[in-house]
Design an enzyme around this catalytic site. Structure first.
Site, PDB file in Angstrom:
ATOM      1  N   ARG A 123       0.578  -1.016   0.028  1.00 39.93           N
ATOM      2  CA  ARG A 123       0.072  -0.159   0.061  1.00 39.93           C
ATOM      3  C   ARG A 123       0.750   1.137   0.024  1.00 39.93           C
ATOM      4  NH1 ARG A 123      -4.589  -1.947   4.364  1.00 39.93           N
ATOM      5  NH2 ARG A 123      -5.375  -3.746   3.272  1.00 39.93           N
ATOM      6  N   ARG A 165       2.495   1.069  10.187  1.00 43.64           N
ATOM      7  CA  ARG A 165       2.020   1.426   8.972  1.00 43.64           C
ATOM      8  C   ARG A 165       3.030   1.371   7.815  1.00 43.64           C
ATOM      9  NH1 ARG A 165      -2.869   4.069   8.508  1.00 43.64           N
ATOM     10  NH2 ARG A 165      -2.714   4.706  10.301  1.00 43.64           N
ATOM     11  N   GLU A 197      -6.162  -1.148  15.584  1.00 38.40           N
ATOM     12  CA  GLU A 197      -6.694  -1.995  14.656  1.00 38.40           C
ATOM     13  C   GLU A 197      -5.814  -3.137  14.433  1.00 38.40           C
ATOM     14  OE1 GLU A 197      -8.022  -2.346  10.116  1.00 38.40           O
ATOM     15  OE2 GLU A 197      -8.009  -0.342  10.969  1.00 38.40           O
ATOM     16  N   SER A 231     -10.004  -6.091  10.272  1.00 32.79           N
ATOM     17  CA  SER A 231     -11.182  -5.449  10.001  1.00 32.79           C
ATOM     18  C   SER A 231     -11.962  -6.445   9.074  1.00 32.79           C
ATOM     19  CB  SER A 231     -10.834  -4.254   9.005  1.00 32.79           C
ATOM     20  OG  SER A 231     -12.006  -3.147   8.821  1.00 32.79           O
ATOM     21  N   ARG A 233       1.053  -6.505  12.701  1.00 33.99           N
ATOM     22  CA  ARG A 233       0.510  -5.957  13.875  1.00 33.99           C
ATOM     23  C   ARG A 233       0.320  -7.082  15.073  1.00 33.99           C
ATOM     24  NH1 ARG A 233      -3.271  -0.803  12.466  1.00 33.99           N
ATOM     25  NH2 ARG A 233      -1.764   0.359  11.029  1.00 33.99           N
TER      26      ARG A 233
END
Length: 428
Positions: free
Chosen positions: A262, A277, A349, A352, A392
Site C-alpha cells: 500500500r 503502517r 486496529e 477489519s 500488527r
C-alpha cells in the site's frame, strides 16, 4: 456498483446513506442523466425504425416506377443514417458519464450502524481479555526489537526508503510462525480453504473489489500495467468473477497468507516510527462468498474467526462497529478488532471484517443460480476480513510479552511453530 432500477425506486435511501457518510446526495444527478439517456435511446429507436421503413419504401417505389419518390427517400435515409450515428454517440457519451458517476458511489450503509464522522464515533461492542500490568514502564515494539538487534529500520531505509523494516533471527521466525499458526486455525477449525494467489493483478480485479478507479493513488502499479495487491481480498474475491455458481456451492470460504502493498498516500505523518503502517506487510486474509440471506450472520462468524487468533495468543482486544463516516467505500458494515498495545497504552486496529453485500458481486458479475431454477441468476454476497494482520500481531506479541530484561516471552500457542522456544533474547 448500483442497479439503476434500485436507484429509481429508492432515491431517498441512496441519498440518506451518502449523507451519513458525509458525501453529497447524488440521486437527482443520476436520475436526470438516466432520463436523458433513456430519452436518447427512445429517439434512437424511433430513428432506426423510420430508417428501416424508408429503406423498404425505396425498393417498393422503385418496383412501382415512382422514380421521383425514390430520390426523396434516399435523401431521407441518408439524413436518418446521420441522425442514428449522432444519437448513438450521444447514448455512448451519456452511458460513459453514468458509468463514471455510479463507479464513484460508495456502498449503501446498513441502517443499524452508528452515525458519526471519525473513528471516535465508532461503537464498542465488547472487550475481551485484560491488558497486562507491568512492574516497569513498557516500551514500544521498535524499541524492544532494535535493542535485541532483530529489527532494523536503517537497513530497510537504505534498501527501500521509509516505511519498511528488516526482521532478523527469532523475530523473523516469529513472523513466519504467526502466519502458519493463523492459517492452521482458519483451515482446520473454521473450514476456510487455503489459496496461494498471484500478488500482481489486472485492472479488472481491483475494479471488482472497489479499489479502482477511486483509490489508484493508494496502490503500486508496475510498468506493465499490473498492480501489486493491497490485500489478498482482491484475488480471492475475484476467484468468482464472471461466473454463475450453483446455490449448492455456497458458502465458499477462502484464506490466504500474502504480502500486501500500500502506498499509504493519505497517511503522511501517521505512525512513521515502527511497523504499524508500512508499504509492505503480511496478512492472513479471510474471504466468504455467500447466499444473500446469510451475509449478516457470516459477518458475525468471520469476526469470531479473527477473534479466535487473538484469544489463543492471550491478547486483550476490543471489537467495534464502524460509524457511517468511518466505514469503507465497498462496505455496508464493518467490525474492527483493536488489540491492546502496552507501549502505546491504547487499542490499535489489527483486523477489519466487512460485509459488502452485492456491491462487489455486481462489479465482478458474480452470481449464483438458486436451487430448482434453470434460468434466473442472483448476485452473491461477498465478505472479507483480516485473520489477522501479521505485522500488527507481531507488534502486539512483542509489547504484551515484553520482559524487564528486554527479552520477549513466546506465547504458548506459538511455541510449537518455533521449535519450543520459550523466550526471545538478544542472542536468539
Amino acid at each position: 456498483m448500483f442497479d439503476l432500477k434500485w436507484i429509481r425506486e429508492n432515491p431517498e435511501a441512496l441519498d440518506h446513506s451518502l449523507e451519513r457518510r458525509g458525501a453529497v446526495a447524488a440521486s437527482s444527478a443520476i436520475l436526470k442523466l438516466d432520463s436523458e439517456r433513456r430519452s436518447v435511446q427512445t429517439r434512437l429507436q424511433e430513428v432506426q425504425n423510420r430508417r428501416n421503413a424508408a429503406s423498404k419504401e425505396i425498393g417498393k417505389a422503385m418496383g412501382d416506377g415512382r422514380a421521383n419518390e425514390v430520390e426523396a427517400l434516399k435523401q431521407e435515409v441518408g439524413d436518418l443514417k446521420a441522425a442514428v450515428q449522432e444519437a448513438e454517440q450521444a447514448e455512448r457519451d451519456l452511458s460513459t458519464e453514468m458509468q463514471a458517476l455510479l463507479e464513484g458511489l460508495p456502498n449503501v450503509l446498513d441502517n443499524d450502524i452508528p452515525d458519526g464522522t471519525t473513528e471516535d464515533d465508532n461503537t464498542e461492542l465488547r472487550r475481551v481479555g485484560t491488558p497486562p500490568e507491568f512492574s516497569f514502564e513498557p516500551r514500544e515494539h521498535f524499541e524492544i526489537g532494535e535493542a535485541l538487534g532483530l529489527m532494523d529500520f536503517d537497513a530497510a531505509s537504505r534498501l527501500s526508503g521509509s516505511r519498511f523494516v528488516v526482521l532478523k533471527g527469532a523475530l523473523a521466525r516469529m513472523e513466519r510462525a504467526l502466519a502458519q499458526f493463523m492459517l492452521d486455525i482458519q483451515t482446520t477449525e473454521f473450514g476456510y480453504t487455503e489459496v496461494s494467489p498471484p500478488l500482481l493483478v489486472r485492472d479488472d480485479a481491483l475494479y471488482g473489489t472497489g479499489q479502482l478507479p477511486k483509490f489508484a493513488d493508494d496502490l503500486f502499479r508496475t510498468t506493465e500495467d499490473r498492480w501489486l495487491i493491497p490485500t489478498a481480498e482482491v484475488p480471492l474475491t475475484n476467484m468468482v468473477a464472471d461466473s454463475i455458481l450453483d446455490e449448492a456451492d455456497l458458502p465458499i470460504r477462502m484464506t490466504a497468507h500474502t504480502s500486501c502493498f500500500r502506498a499509504e498516500a493519505g497517511a503522511a505523518g501517521k505512525d512513521t516510527r515502527g511497523m504499524l503502517r508500512q508499504h509492505q506487510f503480511y496478512k492472513v486474509e479471510l474471504v466468504s462468498i455467500v447466499h444473500p440471506d446469510r451475509s449478516e450472520e457470516e459477518l458475525e462468524r468471520m469476526t469470531g474467526c479473527a477473534e479466535a487468533v487473538l484469544q489463543r495468543l492471550g491478547l486483550a482486544y476490543r471489537v467495534v462497529v464502524l460509524c457511517s463516516g468511518d466505514t469503507g467505500f465497498a462496505a455496508t458494515k464493518t467490525h474492527d478488532i483493536d488489540v491492546w498495545l502496552p507501549g502505546q497504552k491504547t487499542y490499535r486496529e489489527i483486523s477489519s471484517c466487512s460485509n459488502t453485500r452485492d456491491f462487489q458481486a455486481r462489479r465482478m458479475k458474480a452470481r449464483f443460480r438458486p436451487a430448482g431454477e434453470t434460468k434466473g441468476a442472483v448476485h452473491v454476497h461477498t465478505l472479507n476480513g483480516s485473520g489477522v494482520a501479521i505485522g500488527r500481531a507481531l507488534i502486539a506479541v512483542i509489547e504484551n510479552y515484553q520482559r524487564e530484561d528486554g527479552s520477549i516471552g513466546v506465547p504458548d500457542a506459538l511455541r510449537p511453530y518455533m521449535g519450543g522456544l520459550e523466550a526471545i533474547a538478544a542472542d536468539a
